[in-house]
Design a protein around this motif. Sequence first.
Motif, PDB file in Angstrom:
ATOM      1  N   ALA A 108       7.062   0.517  -0.916  1.00  0.00           N
ATOM      2  CA  ALA A 108       7.788   0.278   0.324  1.00  0.00           C
ATOM      3  C   ALA A 108       7.990  -1.222   0.436  1.00  0.00           C
ATOM      4  O   ALA A 108       7.052  -2.006   0.270  1.00  0.00           O
ATOM      5  CB  ALA A 108       6.984   0.805   1.499  1.00  0.00           C
ATOM      6  N   VAL A 109       9.193  -1.582   0.700  1.00  0.00           N
ATOM      7  CA  VAL A 109       9.492  -3.016   0.687  1.00  0.00           C
ATOM      8  C   VAL A 109       8.774  -3.685   1.838  1.00  0.00           C
ATOM      9  O   VAL A 109       8.908  -3.312   2.994  1.00  0.00           O
ATOM     10  CB  VAL A 109      11.006  -3.231   0.804  1.00  0.00           C
ATOM     11  CG1 VAL A 109      11.308  -4.709   0.791  1.00  0.00           C
ATOM     12  CG2 VAL A 109      11.697  -2.517  -0.342  1.00  0.00           C
ATOM     13  N   SER A 110       8.018  -4.673   1.521  1.00  0.00           N
ATOM     14  CA  SER A 110       7.267  -5.383   2.565  1.00  0.00           C
ATOM     15  C   SER A 110       7.083  -6.811   2.119  1.00  0.00           C
ATOM     16  O   SER A 110       7.410  -7.197   1.007  1.00  0.00           O
ATOM     17  CB  SER A 110       5.912  -4.714   2.774  1.00  0.00           C
ATOM     18  OG  SER A 110       5.152  -4.825   1.593  1.00  0.00           O
ATOM     19  N   GLU A 111       6.545  -7.574   3.028  1.00  0.00           N
ATOM     20  CA  GLU A 111       6.291  -8.975   2.732  1.00  0.00           C
ATOM     21  C   GLU A 111       5.387  -9.099   1.535  1.00  0.00           C
ATOM     22  O   GLU A 111       5.581  -9.954   0.668  1.00  0.00           O
ATOM     23  CB  GLU A 111       5.637  -9.598   3.971  1.00  0.00           C
ATOM     24  CG  GLU A 111       5.590 -11.115   3.957  1.00  0.00           C
ATOM     25  CD  GLU A 111       6.971 -11.744   3.880  1.00  0.00           C
ATOM     26  OE1 GLU A 111       7.885 -11.234   4.559  1.00  0.00           O
ATOM     27  OE2 GLU A 111       7.135 -12.697   3.109  1.00  0.00           O
ATOM     28  N   ASN A 112       4.405  -8.269   1.505  1.00  0.00           N
ATOM     29  CA  ASN A 112       3.463  -8.279   0.398  1.00  0.00           C
ATOM     30  C   ASN A 112       4.160  -8.071  -0.928  1.00  0.00           C
ATOM     31  O   ASN A 112       3.871  -8.741  -1.921  1.00  0.00           O
ATOM     32  CB  ASN A 112       2.429  -7.159   0.574  1.00  0.00           C
ATOM     33  CG  ASN A 112       1.241  -7.657   1.337  1.00  0.00           C
ATOM     34  OD1 ASN A 112       0.973  -8.845   1.365  1.00  0.00           O
ATOM     35  ND2 ASN A 112       0.535  -6.738   1.965  1.00  0.00           N
ATOM     36  N   TYR A 113       5.054  -7.133  -0.899  1.00  0.00           N
ATOM     37  CA  TYR A 113       5.739  -6.816  -2.137  1.00  0.00           C
ATOM     38  C   TYR A 113       6.564  -7.990  -2.618  1.00  0.00           C
ATOM     39  O   TYR A 113       6.614  -8.306  -3.798  1.00  0.00           O
ATOM     40  CB  TYR A 113       6.608  -5.575  -1.941  1.00  0.00           C
ATOM     41  CG  TYR A 113       7.324  -5.154  -3.198  1.00  0.00           C
ATOM     42  CD1 TYR A 113       8.710  -5.176  -3.269  1.00  0.00           C
ATOM     43  CD2 TYR A 113       6.616  -4.780  -4.325  1.00  0.00           C
ATOM     44  CE1 TYR A 113       9.362  -4.800  -4.420  1.00  0.00           C
ATOM     45  CE2 TYR A 113       7.261  -4.404  -5.480  1.00  0.00           C
ATOM     46  CZ  TYR A 113       8.633  -4.414  -5.518  1.00  0.00           C
ATOM     47  OH  TYR A 113       9.277  -4.048  -6.666  1.00  0.00           O
ATOM     48  N   MET A 114       7.208  -8.655  -1.685  1.00  0.00           N
ATOM     49  CA  MET A 114       8.023  -9.796  -2.069  1.00  0.00           C
ATOM     50  C   MET A 114       7.159 -10.872  -2.696  1.00  0.00           C
ATOM     51  O   MET A 114       7.507 -11.497  -3.685  1.00  0.00           O
ATOM     52  CB  MET A 114       8.749 -10.356  -0.844  1.00  0.00           C
ATOM     53  CG  MET A 114       9.826  -9.424  -0.336  1.00  0.00           C
ATOM     54  SD  MET A 114      10.960  -8.957  -1.661  1.00  0.00           S
ATOM     55  CE  MET A 114      11.938  -7.730  -0.864  1.00  0.00           C
ATOM     56  N   ARG A 141       0.801  -1.205   0.000  1.00  0.00           N
ATOM     57  CA  ARG A 141       0.000   0.000   0.000  1.00  0.00           C
ATOM     58  C   ARG A 141       0.833   1.253   0.000  1.00  0.00           C
ATOM     59  O   ARG A 141       0.458   2.259  -0.588  1.00  0.00           O
ATOM     60  CB  ARG A 141      -0.921  -0.022   1.216  1.00  0.00           C
ATOM     61  CG  ARG A 141      -2.002  -1.081   1.096  1.00  0.00           C
ATOM     62  CD  ARG A 141      -3.082  -0.843   2.075  1.00  0.00           C
ATOM     63  NE  ARG A 141      -3.762   0.409   1.804  1.00  0.00           N
ATOM     64  CZ  ARG A 141      -4.547   1.034   2.676  1.00  0.00           C
ATOM     65  NH1 ARG A 141      -4.703   0.543   3.874  1.00  0.00           N
ATOM     66  NH2 ARG A 141      -5.149   2.148   2.358  1.00  0.00           N
ATOM     67  N   ASP A 142       1.925   1.203   0.660  1.00  0.00           N
ATOM     68  CA  ASP A 142       2.689   2.436   0.804  1.00  0.00           C
ATOM     69  C   ASP A 142       3.728   2.560  -0.290  1.00  0.00           C
ATOM     70  O   ASP A 142       4.485   1.622  -0.548  1.00  0.00           O
ATOM     71  CB  ASP A 142       3.411   2.460   2.147  1.00  0.00           C
ATOM     72  CG  ASP A 142       2.413   2.454   3.262  1.00  0.00           C
ATOM     73  OD1 ASP A 142       2.686   1.806   4.272  1.00  0.00           O
ATOM     74  OD2 ASP A 142       1.351   3.104   3.084  1.00  0.00           O
ATOM     75  N   HIS A 143       3.738   3.716  -0.857  1.00  0.00           N
ATOM     76  CA  HIS A 143       4.702   3.961  -1.930  1.00  0.00           C
ATOM     77  C   HIS A 143       5.319   5.334  -1.749  1.00  0.00           C
ATOM     78  O   HIS A 143       4.704   6.350  -2.099  1.00  0.00           O
ATOM     79  CB  HIS A 143       4.016   3.913  -3.289  1.00  0.00           C
ATOM     80  CG  HIS A 143       3.374   2.603  -3.597  1.00  0.00           C
ATOM     81  ND1 HIS A 143       2.123   2.267  -3.180  1.00  0.00           N
ATOM     82  CD2 HIS A 143       3.835   1.537  -4.287  1.00  0.00           C
ATOM     83  CE1 HIS A 143       1.831   1.048  -3.595  1.00  0.00           C
ATOM     84  NE2 HIS A 143       2.854   0.581  -4.262  1.00  0.00           N
ATOM     85  N   PRO A 144       6.496   5.377  -1.219  1.00  0.00           N
ATOM     86  CA  PRO A 144       7.148   6.687  -1.173  1.00  0.00           C
ATOM     87  C   PRO A 144       7.606   7.088  -2.578  1.00  0.00           C
ATOM     88  O   PRO A 144       7.978   6.243  -3.393  1.00  0.00           O
ATOM     89  CB  PRO A 144       8.353   6.454  -0.244  1.00  0.00           C
ATOM     90  CG  PRO A 144       8.571   4.981  -0.254  1.00  0.00           C
ATOM     91  CD  PRO A 144       7.291   4.324  -0.579  1.00  0.00           C
ATOM     92  N   PHE A 145       7.585   8.374  -2.781  1.00  0.00           N
ATOM     93  CA  PHE A 145       8.024   8.914  -4.069  1.00  0.00           C
ATOM     94  C   PHE A 145       9.464   9.355  -3.959  1.00  0.00           C
ATOM     95  O   PHE A 145       9.846  10.011  -2.979  1.00  0.00           O
ATOM     96  CB  PHE A 145       7.183  10.152  -4.448  1.00  0.00           C
ATOM     97  CG  PHE A 145       5.889   9.826  -5.151  1.00  0.00           C
ATOM     98  CD1 PHE A 145       5.309   8.592  -5.047  1.00  0.00           C
ATOM     99  CD2 PHE A 145       5.261  10.806  -5.907  1.00  0.00           C
ATOM    100  CE1 PHE A 145       4.116   8.310  -5.682  1.00  0.00           C
ATOM    101  CE2 PHE A 145       4.069  10.522  -6.553  1.00  0.00           C
ATOM    102  CZ  PHE A 145       3.482   9.283  -6.438  1.00  0.00           C
TER     103      PHE A 145
END
Lengths: 254, 538
Positions: A119-125, A79-83
């Motif tokens: 944002a690197v997270s478990e979900n992203y992996m 969900r989180d995406h830093p720019f």
Amino acid sequence: MSEKGEVDLTGAKQNTGVWLVKVPKYLSQQWAKASGRGEVGKLRIGKNQGKAEVEFTLNEDLTMIDSLGNKPSGVQAPRDHPFTMQTVGGQTLAVFTETQSERISLEGLVVQRAECRPAVSENYMKLKRLQIEELSKPVRLSQQLEKAVTTNYKPVANHSYNLEYDRKKKEEGKRARVDKQQVLDMLFSAFEKHQYYNIKDLVDITKQPVSYLKEILRDIGIYNVKGTHKNTWELKPEYRHYQGGEEEEKETDD
Amino acid sequence: MASLGGSSSSSTEYIVRVPKNTSKKYSIMAFNSGDKVNCSSWTQARMERDMSNRRMYGVEETEEGAAGSEFGKKQREEARRKKFGIVTREFKVEDQPWILKVNGKAGKRFKGTKKGGITENASYYIFTQCPDGAFEAFPVNGWYNFVPQAKHRTLTAEEAEEEWGRRNKVVNHFSIMLQRRLREQERGPDDDDEEGEKGGKKKKKKGGRGGDLRIHDLEDDLELSSDESDSSGGEDGDSKPKKKEGDVKGKGKKKKKKRGSDSEANEDSDDGDFEGLEVDYMSDESSSEEEVGEEKAKSNKEAVPKGIDEASESEEESEEEKQNEEEGKEEEEEEEGKKTPVQTKKKRDSSGESDTSEDSDIDGEAASALFMVKRTPPKRGGGRGSGGSSRTGSRPGTPSIDSTSTSNTLRAAASKLEQGKRQVVGGSSESPAAKRLKMESSSTAVTTQSPAPSGKSTPQPPSGKSTPSSSDVQLTEEAVRRYLIRKPMTTKDLLKKFQTKRTGLSSEQTVNVLAQILKRLNPERKNVNDKMHFYLTE
């Protein structure tokens, strides 16, 4: 009312500033699923000790990732995406739009470039792993068949072709000779359209037997072995009026 | 738009929307920052697709309908293309470049080529802020890199290659474009070069100088060229009549230049060829002619420059071409047939080279029978043989400009003096001062038709030279006869036999004496390997 080609420069004059943001593919896919007014998330811009921090948060309802085949996978999009902010130097970027009616207008200039990173997270992996799996599947697949294919066998003569052949024979058979005058008319109208004809094409057009047609052609036309290959028939010079492509009716002498 | 307070940070939240209606397609227009493009300064702009690539894919038919066409030609052509596997890519309008014209016809022009692959791995979105504070994100459909298009003339690739090869020799770079324009003028006389470029200003002055200036070793030439450029720089005030004159001159000179460029093309010289080269001068036909012609033209009316140009032209070029036979005859007579026709022709063939022009001046005079190859600059072709090259050797470094300029003026008058000049030539072959005179007279004497009396070619009295000084080898008639009886020899071979060190004679003398001897002996001639051999049978 701007004419075609004329660029509407209002955006440039107002110096409208826009941001150019590079967005990951999966995110843009999720955005495409947005409903309603198209709300996809929230952008938080903050100033933290002088530095601007921008972060995008994806809406909850858009986090469901559909894997290939449209079945919901267990993976959720982060969900989180830093720019990451970048400068525009080195290039002057302007944004222009084109409507379907081909009207072009300049929307503005890019004042800030950014990259949307998850944002690197478990979900992203998990998401990444899913992507890799999908990509690593080979495009072509070998499948073993249980039964041997028996539906194609080679016929001696093509059955459908056979039928067609018989039908053709019945229909045309020997082409009937019509009046010479009629044939001449047909020929002249044909030669009005094109200058050079192949004998086969003429047979096709006139539906006359070849020998008969050749007789008539020998009367009014010449057979030339042109520089360009193929031997073609054309009308004799006295019969043709090829100026600008328009021809008049020619008299035939009997 | 809730604002959340933080310790040392304050942030505001905005809603991001991705609108669904896609009537507008967004694209990026990228300019290089070095071009300093300021979009807000544009008053008006027009942008269209560049359709110039369409014909590649589309119809390339010669005739449609009626005359010249064949029945079913299109289908046949397509079938053929398919058979050979020629796949023609479809012409997609969306992929074509844009042509952007800013501020009307006089403004800038840009060409925007589509950048590929931007939507492959990631998507670009344009975030704009709406009045209600929310952000709207639009996907970018295409990215076009816009580059400004040059309005000034440029060289094509072939021309650029040529100029690159001449980069060390060319001093005046303005002339490059000038020459190109003159060439174009020849092709399209309607084209009037009224463009306000620097080249245009230079034209009236440099119109004569259109050819490239060669780098001269001699100061005279350098001064001359610098003078030209100075004066031309100073004369920036163009006057139409002058320009017209330049036009006319340009047309007249264009021929020369063309030939000049042709002659340059014939040369196979590279930059390194001239290193360590001992040259008197390296004037090109065009440069010297132009300088000369230009001077003349300025002082004379337009008709006359043509005449003088032609004259100077002909002097240097046409000597070889137009007066080939005359010269050949002259030489043969004068040299008593020593100067073989083959050799002469070879010299003529290499007349394209610049040095030949100077040599041919001397050729015409044919002061002495044979000239050895004393100093042969590599530029000379192999076919020169003993011909013109030796003349260079015998000549000191007299500036070409002077010679040719004076030759020009003398040319008309000197045709009457041909015989008298010949005498002068004969008597003064030794002194350098006289050599100049010789050159002048030679150039004028070129046009002479009358065969020279055979005795002319040998200025020194035969008796004086045939007496050998004490040395091993003696240049006598007997010796020559012996050689020629033994086997056929060329003049070159003969000369080798009687080397200056051994006979004690100077090369000039040797040549003269040998010529006389050969004349007396009158040997038979035979052509072996394209070379004229002499032999005697006793």
